[in-house]
Design an enzyme around this catalytic site. Sequence first.
Site, PDB file in Angstrom:
ATOM      1  N   ILE A   1     -36.646  -1.993  24.023  1.00  0.00           N
ATOM      2  CA  ILE A   1     -36.671  -2.701  22.742  1.00  0.00           C
ATOM      3  C   ILE A   1     -37.414  -1.839  21.745  1.00  0.00           C
ATOM      4  O   ILE A   1     -38.479  -1.290  22.046  1.00  0.00           O
ATOM      5  CB  ILE A   1     -37.365  -4.073  22.898  1.00  0.00           C
ATOM      6  CG1 ILE A   1     -36.520  -4.949  23.822  1.00  0.00           C
ATOM      7  CG2 ILE A   1     -37.624  -4.722  21.542  1.00  0.00           C
ATOM      8  CD1 ILE A   1     -37.298  -6.090  24.458  1.00  0.00           C
ATOM      9  N   LYS A   2     -36.819  -1.722  20.574  1.00  0.00           N
ATOM     10  CA  LYS A   2     -37.476  -0.971  19.521  1.00  0.00           C
ATOM     11  C   LYS A   2     -37.701  -1.878  18.330  1.00  0.00           C
ATOM     12  O   LYS A   2     -36.748  -2.450  17.801  1.00  0.00           O
ATOM     13  CB  LYS A   2     -36.586   0.207  19.094  1.00  0.00           C
ATOM     14  CG  LYS A   2     -37.231   1.045  18.013  1.00  0.00           C
ATOM     15  CD  LYS A   2     -36.191   1.861  17.254  1.00  0.00           C
ATOM     16  CE  LYS A   2     -36.821   2.481  16.017  1.00  0.00           C
ATOM     17  NZ  LYS A   2     -35.819   3.105  15.145  1.00  0.00           N
ATOM     18  N   VAL A   3     -38.957  -1.992  17.928  1.00  0.00           N
ATOM     19  CA  VAL A   3     -39.269  -2.752  16.703  1.00  0.00           C
ATOM     20  C   VAL A   3     -40.206  -1.927  15.833  1.00  0.00           C
ATOM     21  O   VAL A   3     -40.718  -0.888  16.250  1.00  0.00           O
ATOM     22  CB  VAL A   3     -39.931  -4.119  17.024  1.00  0.00           C
ATOM     23  CG1 VAL A   3     -38.920  -5.087  17.636  1.00  0.00           C
ATOM     24  CG2 VAL A   3     -41.126  -3.942  17.945  1.00  0.00           C
TER      25      VAL A   3
END
Lengths: 309, 309, 309, 309, 309
Positions: free
Chosen positions: C206-208
């Site tokens: 997950i990339k935020v």
Amino acid sequence: MKLTRRVKEILSWYESDNPGTKANLARILMEGRLGGTGKLVILPVDQGFEHGPARSFAMNPAAYDPHYHYQLAIDAGLSAYAAPLGPLEAGAATFAGSIPLILKMNSANSLSRLKEGADQAVTASVDDALRLGCSAIGFTIYPGSDAMFGQYEEIRELSREAKSKGIATVIWSYPRGGDISKKGELALDVDAYAAHMAALLGAHIIKVKLPTADLEQDEARKIYEKHNIPRETLAERVKHITQACFNGRRIVVFSGGAAKGEDAVYEDARAIRDGGGNGSIIGRNAFQRSREDALALLDKLVRIYQNKE
Amino acid sequence: MKLTRRVKEILSWYESDNPGTKANLARILMEGRLGGTGKLVILPVDQGFEHGPARSFAMNPAAYDPHYHYQLAIDAGLSAYAAPLGPLEAGAATFAGSIPLILKMNSANSLSRLKEGADQAVTASVDDALRLGCSAIGFTIYPGSDAMFGQYEEIRELSREAKSKGIATVIWSYPRGGDISKKGELALDVDAYAAHMAALLGAHIIKVKLPTADLEQDEARKIYEKHNIPRETLAERVKHITQACFNGRRIVVFSGGAAKGEDAVYEDARAIRDGGGNGSIIGRNAFQRSREDALALLDKLVRIYQNKE
Amino acid sequence: MKLTRRVKEILSWYESDNPGTKANLARILMEGRLGGTGKLVILPVDQGFEHGPARSFAMNPAAYDPHYHYQLAIDAGLSAYAAPLGPLEAGAATFAGSIPLILKMNSANSLSRLKEGADQAVTASVDDALRLGCSAIGFTIYPGSDAMFGQYEEIRELSREAKSKGIATVIWSYPRGGDISKKGELALDVDAYAAHMAALLGAHIIKVKLPTADLEQDEARKIYEKHNIPRETLAERVKHITQACFNGRRIVVFSGGAAKGEDAVYEDARAIRDGGGNGSIIGRNAFQRSREDALALLDKLVRIYQNKE
Amino acid sequence: MKLTRRVKEILSWYESDNPGTKANLARILMEGRLGGTGKLVILPVDQGFEHGPARSFAMNPAAYDPHYHYQLAIDAGLSAYAAPLGPLEAGAATFAGSIPLILKMNSANSLSRLKEGADQAVTASVDDALRLGCSAIGFTIYPGSDAMFGQYEEIRELSREAKSKGIATVIWSYPRGGDISKKGELALDVDAYAAHMAALLGAHIIKVKLPTADLEQDEARKIYEKHNIPRETLAERVKHITQACFNGRRIVVFSGGAAKGEDAVYEDARAIRDGGGNGSIIGRNAFQRSREDALALLDKLVRIYQNKE
Amino acid sequence: MKLTRRVKEILSWYESDNPGTKANLARILMEGRLGGTGKLVILPVDQGFEHGPARSFAMNPAAYDPHYHYQLAIDAGLSAYAAPLGPLEAGAATFAGSIPLILKMNSANSLSRLKEGADQAVTASVDDALRLGCSAIGFTIYPGSDAMFGQYEEIRELSREAKSKGIATVIWSYPRGGDISKKGELALDVDAYAAHMAALLGAHIIKVKLPTADLEQDEARKIYEKHNIPRETLAERVKHITQACFNGRRIVVFSGGAAKGEDAVYEDARAIRDGGGNGSIIGRNAFQRSREDALALLDKLVRIYQNKE
């Protein structure tokens, strides 16, 4: 690339083919030093399957390398290069667009005890031909053998698929097996029958061996003798083979057979030319010589088809 | 992971392959203690199919457990581990990413009465290779056997599919059956022919047995003798096999055969190295020893390929 | 390649995935200078779609060349390189096997008037990922936007196909559009929500963006305040994001945003490390510096994740 | 046909492509009077879709006949001929193998009220390209338009299929629609963005219009001004466009736009040449002149790319 | 083209066929000088497969050219032309729409040792029939042979596919092989049985040889004698064959066999006409005469079916 009148005439014979297939035939016919003449010299290298590596290449070890053959065909200004899947893969990117390719789909095999006239494995797919940028598929049939019927059904499917995708079909037609005598494999009646079968099967280019003056089948002998079909000279016999190829409406090339003297190679080529054949498919006589000798031989071969020798 | 110049050179030979297939070849070539050298040692464990469990593992009962082999290959710093579907499934998650895997697609079988040269069942799919994270599929052919043609057609389809999905192809090429004598299975001419056939079929990595100096086929013998193809030492014979693999353009590894003395294993490896072969694929000589002995043997084997022994 | 205990632990979280997908996650986690630590630094270059070429590369013209980024990621010892189809194709063979690849499947676009939160085109296929040898696909969602539902259905299908073929999924989760204020896009509640949605959709990584201490949604604010969720320091906020990623059972990396001072980059990284995040995905702050400066910055970044700075 | 060193270099940029696609690129690059130079002049005739027949051909009625355009491209020694399905079908057999063909897959349309930036219909298939013997498919995208995303998804699928079958992809990239001003369609920043997007989408050959020195987008203007990107002369602007095409790793050709004076056409070509572009794609300026005038104009154009004018 | 009452009546018998298949039957029934009468004369040329080229064409060398046969059939005003794949391809475009075509799907072969009653290869596909514009497929069965069951399954599939695509089926039914005596191949009981089998298999048009008055099978002889089935004259025997073809609900045509005297040909035709048969399928007796003689013979044949001779 403006097509010559002669090439346009030849393409007109393939009247049921789609433009993609015609374009690939045109590529072969316009390539190299004979480009545009309607004559062809093709380099085939599938001896590895048929005789193994040493029997194929020991006399010219550079030829173990698949790049060698691509380069030879290009440097000699030939019309196309034919080989099985592995060797084509090994050079297809380096030589992309440099010479028309014929993907040989099946090959003979002398390691099997099922030798003469036995079936062959189909070792490549039409999709392989597309991804490797081939202009044609090549397929061997053994008319007269017990495997014949199975082979005809294989090439029916391969050829149908190839034609729908714009790829041409070359059929190597080698009579053998069944009741055909060893001598009879080259007999004029059998060779003409074999060439005709390739045409009936829908081949664009037909490859047969040069015929002898022998006649093998009794029923055929009666006809040849009754109608005095000329068969004394090799050129006359070539002419008869072209008749069997829809009276010249299909391209027919002749194989050189086992390595032999240069003069014999030239003599064959002159007969092919004079008899109206379309050219030579010459493997062992090319790559089993040194590169220098091969280039000299191929140069003279090309010049013969150019009517210069 | 920076590829070495040698690995980049090797990858350049596979010029028609997509980057996915090249990446999987790179993974094998960069793995383990020989990573980057262009040399390989592969652990294959498909004896279970071929000889049953007791004949395969009773001498080292820990090897009944599929995890044992994964761990052995990793601990020994090998290049890849090859096995049929079941054993790969049994450890593929535990060892995911730990070592390149080769999914063996078919295997011999000594329970059947159709033993020598008979066909093999294809027991896995390319999609299995994807879901298990394999870098290559492995496939055995029996050149010379009556099953040969069917096998060639099977690997044609499997290999075409694998190549399109970025997976490499390893072909085990073991001549047998037909008219080939028991002795002839290892004869130099037959072994070279077998290696060449794997190359013709489009293999990325070729596995053959080490050849003897015998010559099996009459036609071939003439050529070997006429051209004085060196075959006295094992290294010379290995060199000839690499010629048959497109003059070195295809990776070729040699199997160790039945369990034997350590010194014989080392001698083989030195000959493979000196003859220019790419390495060993060593099964029974590894897992039929105790883990300790196997690690010692593999350590020395690796050191031989590192030119340290 | 022996996996470390930490990498094995991380892989154990992805318990429903097939070994192929785990192997590709392992490749990313074992690659480069952070290999084995469970920390990651990924180089993403999809600014070309988002901002056009000059805004992306004019400050470092060497970066117009796709090979530049492959080489930068390799030389800096990063964990993976992510880019759209065209740039990956332009170097995938030269760098095959040299670094794990993430094929960015969709990308934002500032040429469209449908800017903020609008849908993106899906510009690549899972089969492209296979043929290019990619370890993962990457996909951007815009939680909160009107396009959100359509995007979720797109990634559902792409991710399902990728998982069946052994390829991992990275989701870029950027809240925007709908009723979300500009400031709210980075608010802790919204960012945590976005990270959680990516986890809910089945992302492996997950990339935020790094969150601010703001709270955007009234209902959420009540809870954050009632439960005194710590959010004063960036590390505390990172820790909260990891909670939203299944309490740390999913890898989460943080983007660096627009180019900025080195110290700010390092400060972010220390907070990510201290808050228990898995690493950085750092594009513009890398390739919009000179190669020399970028290598220095990435070196220090890596050292921070190694707990050396 | 021996490829020149320059053509081999260009092909090496397309490193993820199969040999079939490379062969088709080679055919275009080796064709006609510019064959082997790395420069191209392509004749596109899709005005019929865009403007209807009279607006396209009334000024040169011979051009109503599809054969006219094939013959013009061949006689002028051009690199390729691009047209929609119908006109290609109308001459593909007569001219099979005579010139590389680009099958235009979609086309604009001035009969619809959905004019500027609206979507286009896809009016041909990759299988059509195979049966017609085409070397490439051509596809128009409208970066900036509301239809952009749908177009990107269409070309993704068409290009993936074409690449697997050995056919190259040409993308016409014309910014329009959305918030882009009429003047902005040709602005340097927008044009470079459009060229870059075609490259990102995986195009082998990119076609854009020649840019003006204008800058359309505020964010981009800052960058162009800050970094002093040279844009005074047309050659400088062409050079910038080649940067946007992966720093010259992708072939880029420029369209001539509406019919205009010969001198303007030549001036454009000199700028393309001097800026490092790969050539011209010139439709209306060719076929809306008499055949004689068109041949003279194309002759001079070719000579400019040959550095003879 | 208004169908005659007679043709409408014949079409009404084929009541389960789709309108496409009926339209193709109508094309055959309305073609040429017998168009509309319900009588047919068909030219079949598949001797090349069966006897080779010289035995087929040496007595009239113009017939080596596939165009010759198309032209002969058209000029003689015949109902249809039947041939294998290759010869149809060689003229299908030149003569498109000029005469109904029957694609012969399998053919006998005298080069094989598997001669009498052996299987035949299927050398064409229904899709070939579609692309060549054929009205029907033609298929030979050998009732009584060991290959019979395989052939029935082949025609089952081909006919099913053809019917679904609107193409009619012609079955050549030639008893041979098994326990049938050479004389028995033409015996009335056997010939009627063969015709009936073709009808049972779903043929639209049935082709058999003209029967003798012999009876081959004991069980059948009892019945023929007990019921005094008339079989003295050829016309009586033809009438019995039409009974076997669903009492006249299926079209049945008779082959002429080997080349013979003109009077014998005319006598046969009168018997067919008088016995209620639908016509002749006449190959060697047509193309093994000079074109002039063949046209004269066919003219008289047509006149006989017109009741003018």
